[in-house]
Write a protein that holds these residues in place. Structure first.
Motif, PDB file in Angstrom:
ATOM      1  N   PRO A 178      -1.900   2.639  -6.892  1.00 30.46           N
ATOM      2  CA  PRO A 178      -1.006   3.192  -5.875  1.00 30.46           C
ATOM      3  C   PRO A 178      -1.509   4.466  -5.185  1.00 30.46           C
ATOM      4  O   PRO A 178      -0.977   4.832  -4.143  1.00 30.46           O
ATOM      5  CB  PRO A 178       0.286   3.470  -6.655  1.00 30.46           C
ATOM      6  N   ARG A 210      -1.055  -1.588  -4.047  1.00 32.22           N
ATOM      7  CA  ARG A 210       0.182  -0.819  -4.218  1.00 32.22           C
ATOM      8  C   ARG A 210       0.713  -0.917  -5.644  1.00 32.22           C
ATOM      9  O   ARG A 210       1.275   0.029  -6.174  1.00 32.22           O
ATOM     10  CB  ARG A 210       1.236  -1.291  -3.230  1.00 32.22           C
ATOM     11  N   THR A 211       0.524  -2.070  -6.266  1.00 28.26           N
ATOM     12  CA  THR A 211       1.018  -2.273  -7.633  1.00 28.26           C
ATOM     13  C   THR A 211       0.132  -1.605  -8.673  1.00 28.26           C
ATOM     14  O   THR A 211       0.623  -0.904  -9.554  1.00 28.26           O
ATOM     15  CB  THR A 211       1.134  -3.781  -7.934  1.00 28.26           C
ATOM     16  N   TYR A 212      -1.175  -1.827  -8.564  1.00 28.81           N
ATOM     17  CA  TYR A 212      -2.081  -1.416  -9.639  1.00 28.81           C
ATOM     18  C   TYR A 212      -2.952  -0.193  -9.324  1.00 28.81           C
ATOM     19  O   TYR A 212      -3.521   0.397 -10.237  1.00 28.81           O
ATOM     20  CB  TYR A 212      -2.987  -2.593 -10.029  1.00 28.81           C
ATOM     21  N   ALA A 258      -0.953  -5.510  -1.387  1.00 23.85           N
ATOM     22  CA  ALA A 258       0.106  -5.648  -2.399  1.00 23.85           C
ATOM     23  C   ALA A 258      -0.448  -5.322  -3.783  1.00 23.85           C
ATOM     24  O   ALA A 258       0.189  -4.606  -4.569  1.00 23.85           O
ATOM     25  CB  ALA A 258       0.690  -7.056  -2.370  1.00 23.85           C
TER      26      ALA A 258
END
Length: 146
Positions: free
Chosen positions: A46, A42-44, A39
């Motif tokens: 990608p 994917r956020t920081y 997670a």
């Protein structure tokens, strides 16, 4: 993840094991795979491998899809786990590596691609992986009989 849990996780399904060797390899591989938390990746981060290919963190906390040793000592231990007969040498000899790639690996890979083309399987990646395992020029006589 502690070593026994790592081994259990890696052995929980099909895996592909590579030994990467280059100057500053551990840090560069870590940059490619990204943070272990999918997670967060994917956020920081990608564009990292874990962000792209990691399993949904809601359903799987550990399956980030990639592992990288965190030190040379850990890499040595992990390489010997998967390749127990390896002669580990920390020096990079580009001539020796290129000779091995050109004279050992490429003939086998080229032959496999030719067979892959003739066979045209539904799952070419799995077919090629199986073909490589059965046509490994470094396989011992006892392995060949399996």
């Amino acid at each position: 993840m502690r070593y026994p849990q790592l081994v259990e996780h890696l052995a929980s399904g099909p895996i592909v094991v590579y030994v990467l060797m280059k100057t500053n390899c551990i840090d560069e591989w870590k940059r490619c795979v990204g943070p272990p938390n999918v997670a967060f990746a994917r956020t920081y981060h990608p564009l990292t491998l874990r962000a792209i290919y990691g399993l949904d963190p809601e359903t799987s906390a550990a399956a980030n899809g990639f592992h990288g040793s965190d030190s040379r000592l850990a890499a040595h231990k992990e390489i010997l786990f998967f390749f127990p007969y390896s002669d580990l040498d920390d020096t990079l000899n580009l001539d020796v590596m290129m000779d091995f790639i050109q004279n050992v690996m490429m003939p086998v890979i080229n032959k496999g691609f030719g067979e892959l083309y003739k066979e045209n399987p539904d799952d070419p990646l799995r077919w090629f992986a199986n073909w490589i395992m059965h046509n490994n020029p470094n396989k011992s006589e006892s392995d060949a009989r399996k």
